[in-house]
Design a protein around this motif. Structure first.
Motif, PDB file in Angstrom:
ATOM      1  N   GLY A   1       0.825  -1.216   0.000  1.00 31.26           N
ATOM      2  CA  GLY A   1       0.000   0.000   0.000  1.00 31.26           C
ATOM      3  C   GLY A   1       0.853   1.257   0.000  1.00 31.26           C
TER       4      GLY A   1
ATOM      5  N   VAL B   1       2.268   2.036  -3.404  1.00 30.02           N
ATOM      6  CA  VAL B   1       1.334   2.710  -4.306  1.00 30.02           C
ATOM      7  C   VAL B   1       1.250   4.190  -3.939  1.00 30.02           C
ATOM      8  N   ARG B   2       1.108   4.453  -2.651  1.00 28.85           N
ATOM      9  CA  ARG B   2       0.938   5.837  -2.205  1.00 28.85           C
ATOM     10  C   ARG B   2       2.168   6.692  -2.516  1.00 28.85           C
TER      11      ARG B   2
ATOM     12  N   ILE C   1       3.643   5.465  -6.874  1.00 26.31           N
ATOM     13  CA  ILE C   1       2.643   5.767  -7.890  1.00 26.31           C
ATOM     14  C   ILE C   1       2.003   7.129  -7.614  1.00 26.31           C
ATOM     15  N   GLY C   2       2.014   7.527  -6.351  1.00 25.45           N
ATOM     16  CA  GLY C   2       1.498   8.844  -5.984  1.00 25.45           C
ATOM     17  C   GLY C   2       2.210   9.997  -6.673  1.00 25.45           C
TER      18      GLY C   2
ATOM     19  N   PRO D   1      -2.933  10.871 -11.488  1.00 27.85           N
ATOM     20  CA  PRO D   1      -3.931   9.823 -11.217  1.00 27.85           C
ATOM     21  C   PRO D   1      -4.698   9.386 -12.473  1.00 27.85           C
TER      22      PRO D   1
ATOM     23  N   HIS E   1      -5.396   1.186 -11.297  1.00 28.14           N
ATOM     24  CA  HIS E   1      -5.029   0.445 -10.092  1.00 28.14           C
ATOM     25  C   HIS E   1      -6.039  -0.659  -9.805  1.00 28.14           C
TER      26      HIS E   1
END
Lengths: 287, 287
Positions: free
Chosen positions: A87, A90-91, A94-95, A99, A104
């Protein structure tokens, strides 16, 4: 945007963490920082700089994805034991990117409907669209990991899946998807600390699942299943990477580098205009 | 995380941009910064601080969304003329929150399949899941904007849609979704500059669409359609907000504040543990 990737690394991330035939799951130093010789402070600084560069590459992928002649996408596959930090990956990785350019999907225990289908059914539905970065938080590999460890289906059923997955991924690659497969490893001790923190902090209770403690009892069987996965599904067209995750800053920086490498290899340029620029300038001036 | 929203504002954003019965599309000062008395520098600084706070609120929404007793979500609806900055809004506002917690959808010209269905069909399929922030880049309002301007269906068909949309949104609100509807306005001159930039810069060509210049000829009809939309679909349960967008930094800060307001009104707490904490601590210690 730091284009120079060498700062802090004596071996490029993509080489330092790529699986080889000699990779042993039991031998992974989960506190290690393969290839990286800088400290946490440098690592965190680089994460921001390289994240911005990743974002600029992603925009080109997205731009090209809007052309009907382009069929390229990147798919980040994250597998790892509970608390490995999927998690957070991703944050914090990918953050960095837009977006709009991210598809996802996370794959938990299959739903009743999913169970009535082939295990790749739900995977195929969630594949990234053209020009997108897909992110799988867990994936089709659950079907040779938890399924194998608990014999949720008989061995005669999970055994052929390794070859089947290789064929599936070959198909994806041929269709224009670059796979970035990341196996995230924490130690049993580090996992214990992270689970303890979830129990201690009311703002983390929602992340705690009693089943995670149960799974700790199957650690050796999971190691075996991960080893088989790496041995049998790390291919030249879709290799695995083993990323030590006890130090979150390292794992996030390493995966950022893997994504940058994947996008740079696509060698994308801005898509050419599909209209007459001078004609449009004249039309706009008169509008 | 700046919880204090008053810095820079003499009227809270949510009040300053909310549509009233007196709102006139033709009277919107697209270079204005309603409610905000700071300058661009302060605005950009606040965007970062308030973005981090928005992210912390979003995590609570996400945490609650994992409970089966919670059915709450937030849906940001972005409507605006071409170049108003919808894409940048997603990148720079929604980009602050965890990608896992965002359900993004954009609605272009309907596909052949979409055309065979009711106009709300594709909208319903893209509604945010529990605990998610949904983002609609364009929306069901296209069906009373471009459709009305070009009479893509006869007036007898688009006319009843205002009431239908109000019923639809009432249904969403009753089911636990907070709508944040934002109409983004640029001036005709600012749009011309932004389109010119897309023609001048090869890295922006992919964003240029000759149809955008054509649509400029329909500006008065669009203003009329936007006015009707605001007049007829700004309800107490799902009000519209009119955000001037010539200054991108203002529009992004204002929408950040609208989202913060929506999330704060949910008054969320961390979900309670659904297990016995002491029992789990003992189990973990022994594992």
């Amino acid at each position: 945007m730091a284009k120079n990737s060498s700062q802090g690394w004596d071996v490029p991330a993509v080489e330092a963490v790529r699986v080889t035939p000699d990779t042993r799951v039991s031998g992974v130093d989960t506190r290690g920082t393969p290839g990286f010789v800088g400290d946490k402070e440098l690592g965190e600084k680089l994460l921001e700089e390289r994240g911005a560069y990743l974002s600029s590459l992603q925009e080109k992928l997205y731009a090209n994805g809007r052309s009907e002649h382009e069929h390229r996408s990147v798919l980040l596959v994250l597998q790892g034991m509970d608390t490995a930090g999927k998690g957070g990956m991703v944050r914090h990785v990918i953050g960095h990117v837009d977006p709009q350019g991210v598809d996802h999907a996370s794959f938990g225990v299959p739903t009743a409907e999913e169970k009535r289908h082939h295990y790749l059914w739900r995977i195929r539905k969630a594949l990234p669209r053209n020009g997108q970065i897909g992110v799988f938080d867990r994936s089709h590999y659950e079907d040779v990991l938890v399924v194998r460890v608990h014999n949720l289906v008989p061995p005669a059923e999970w055994e052929p899946r390794y070859d089947e997955i290789n064929h599936f991924e070959r198909e994806l690659v041929d269709a224009g998807t670059t796979l970035v497969k990341v196996a995230m490893f924490v130690s049993l001790d580090e996992q214990k600390e992270r689970l303890a923190e979830r129990l201690d902090r009311p703002d983390k209770h929602w992340k705690y699942n009693p089943g995670d403690v149960t799974e700790r009892g199957y650690w050796p069987k999971y190691q075996e299943a991960y080893q088989a996965m790496l041995d049998r599904t790390s291919t030249d067209y879709a290799p695995w990477h083993v990323v030590p995750c006890d130090r979150k800053w390292y794992s996030r920086l390493a995966v950022t580098e893997l994504l940058i490498d994947a996008l740079e290899r696509l060698d994308l340029d801005w898509p050419p205009a599909n209209f007459d620029i001078e004609v449009e300038k004249a039309r706009l001036a008169q509008s």
